[in-house]
Design an enzyme around this catalytic site. Structure first.
Site, PDB file in Angstrom:
ATOM      1  N   PRO A 274       4.087  28.958  17.007  1.00  0.00           N
ATOM      2  CG  PRO A 274       2.169  27.722  16.495  1.00  0.00           C
ATOM      3  CD  PRO A 274       3.611  27.568  16.893  1.00  0.00           C
ATOM      4  CG  MET A 275       3.856  32.199  20.351  1.00  0.00           C
ATOM      5  SD  MET A 275       5.265  32.827  21.290  1.00  0.00           S
ATOM      6  CE  MET A 275       6.464  33.098  19.966  1.00  0.00           C
ATOM      7  CB  VAL A 276      -2.404  34.960  18.688  1.00  0.00           C
ATOM      8  CG1 VAL A 276      -3.290  36.133  18.266  1.00  0.00           C
ATOM      9  CG2 VAL A 276      -3.050  33.641  18.295  1.00  0.00           C
TER      10      VAL A 276
ATOM     11  CD  GLN B   5      -1.146  27.484  14.573  1.00  0.00           C
ATOM     12  OE1 GLN B   5      -1.444  28.498  15.179  1.00  0.00           O
ATOM     13  NE2 GLN B   5      -0.691  26.378  15.167  1.00  0.00           N
TER      14      GLN B   5
ATOM     15  CB  CYS C  64      -6.423  28.173  20.027  1.00  0.00           C
ATOM     16  SG  CYS C  64      -6.817  29.742  20.843  1.00  0.00           S
TER      17      CYS C  64
ATOM     18  CE  LYS D 262       1.128  24.624  19.580  1.00  0.00           C
ATOM     19  NZ  LYS D 262       0.005  24.936  20.478  1.00  0.00           N
TER      20      LYS D 262
ATOM     21  CG  HIS E 208       0.211  22.477  24.612  1.00  0.00           C
ATOM     22  ND1 HIS E 208       0.015  23.833  24.465  1.00  0.00           N
ATOM     23  CD2 HIS E 208       0.566  22.291  25.904  1.00  0.00           C
ATOM     24  CE1 HIS E 208       0.236  24.440  25.622  1.00  0.00           C
ATOM     25  NE2 HIS E 208       0.560  23.517  26.510  1.00  0.00           N
TER      26      HIS E 208
ATOM     27  CB  ALA F  82       5.390  29.219  23.011  1.00  0.00           C
TER      28      ALA F  82
END
Length: 393
Positions: free
Chosen positions: A26-28, A82, A111, A150, A178, A254
């Site tokens: 997932p990447m903004v 997400q 995040c 996550k 992570h 990512a």
């Protein structure tokens, strides 16, 4: 609620997700529908949406936000949506809106950015275990699809282990760890902690799926109740080293995927090829210009220092047609350079042992232990890479 059976644990992993080894993170603003299509074309087996702000997603006066962040299609599966949130009821309301169009809902607890601190979500919830339990548990009890999460690690591995177990007890069916603490971001990013990942793996009943952004963006992907085998992107030596060091089971990309969308296919195509394919997808899938611009800057990163006029124009153009024109101009320049450099040359590596690619080839933005990205501008020609470049053109 959907009438389909809600599978859990390894059964969910195997029958719904298809036992994936390659996962798009997932990447903004960057793992949007168009980018997922391109990533799946080159081997991504499960994709995450960008992080979606649950409260904004439920705001009926801000329907444009929902349009911007949520778009999918018939072949965009398996898909995990997400969300970030700090209110269980709002999170549940948001998740209900997508549960029939995806395969799981993920809670972002990782995040580390300042906006997450201000908004009170992401890794800035990690000390509020009761709240996290309730956020996950309401989805577990009431959605027709599984809930996943996550996280980032704590400095103390034992606390990370207890944190993971709490999340499991709340009902999460899959956990992404992570291997960095919350403070590791920006110029302090550094390398992920493989030893923490290994200890979490050994101390839990979870199946662990290893997530790495080639070369040093490292995650751990855990799935309950079973064991899996392999697969890491990169060299065979790197696969063995990562698996031996962590005991993990698979890979997520990512940042590495952003620089090379073909990372899961194990190839390094010319930058112009990936840019063209992405832009062609955007012709059929409406995509925000800001998203497209961001992707082109990442794909073209190694070439732009040599073509600063293109870089300046890319920052200013506002239409898809203009981006096509810029990409075509850069393609013509780079193919000419590639043809002029089509000669056999010794394959070289940098001081860390990583291959040094020509600047017109998609390549990782290598992160060092200090947290800095290695930006090597020395042009090194590899005959096998050049051959692939010219054959594809």
């Amino acid at each position: 609620m959907s009438s389909r059976q809600k599978l859990q644990g390894y059964e969910f992993y195997q029958k719904v997700l298809g036992s994936p080894n390659y996962i798009l993170a997932p990447m903004v603003d960057q793992s949007e529908y168009a980018w997922r299509i391109l990533s799946r074309r080159y081997g991504a087996q499960v994709c995450y949406t960008p992080m979606i702000h649950a409260k904004m997603f439920c705001d009926e006066s801000n329907k444009q936000y929902r349009t911007d962040v949520w778009s999918t299609g018939k072949y965009d599966r398996p898909l995990i949506a997400q969300f970030c949130a700090n209110d269980p009821e709002i999170l549940f309301k948001a998740a209900l809106k997508v549960q029939d169009q995806c395969d799981a809902v993920d809670l972002n607890l990782g995040c580390p950015q300042h906006i997450a601190r201000r908004g009170h979500y992401g890794s800035f919830l990690q000390d509020e275990w009761n709240l996290i339990f309730n956020l996950i548990n309401i989805l577990h009890k009431n959605l027709s699809i599984p809930v996943t999460a996550k996280i980032r690690v704590f400095p103390e591995v034992e606390k990370t282990i207890q944190y993971a177990k709490m999340i499991e007890s709340a009902g999460a069916q899959l956990l992404t760890v992570h291997g960095r603490v919350r403070e590791q971001k920006g110029h302090k990013t550094g390398l992920a902690d493989w030893e923490q990942i290994r200890k979490v793996k050994l101390s839990s009943n979870l199946l662990q799926f290893y997530l790495i952004t080639l070369y040093n963006e490292i995650y751990s992907f855990n799935i309950w109740l079973s064991t899996l085998g392999e697969l890491i992107v990169g060299s065979n030596d790197e696969k063995t080293r990562c698996l031996d060091a962590t005991g993990v089971d698979g890979v997520m990309s990512a940042e590495g995927n952003l620089y090379n969308p073909a990372i899961f296919a194990g190839i390094n195509p010319p930058v112009w090829q990936m840019a063209k394919e992405y832009l062609e997808i955007c012709q059929t899938v409406p995509t925000k210009i800001s998203y497209i611009r961001g992707h082109l800057f990442k794909i073209y990163r190694p070439a732009l220092p040599y073509h600063t006029d293109i870089r300046e124009q890319l920052a200013k153009v506002n239409t898809l047609e203009e981006m096509f024109a810029l990409s075509e101009e850069l393609r013509e320049r780079l193919t000419k350079t590639a043809e002029e450099s089509n000669k056999v040359s010794e394959i070289r590596k940098d001081e860390n042992g990583f291959k040094m690619f020509p600047y017109w080839i998609c390549q990782p933005n290598i992160r060092t232990a200090s947290g800095n990205s290695k930006k090597e501008k020395e042009e090194t020609i590899e005959s096998d890479i050049i051959s692939v470049t010219l054959q594809r053109e």
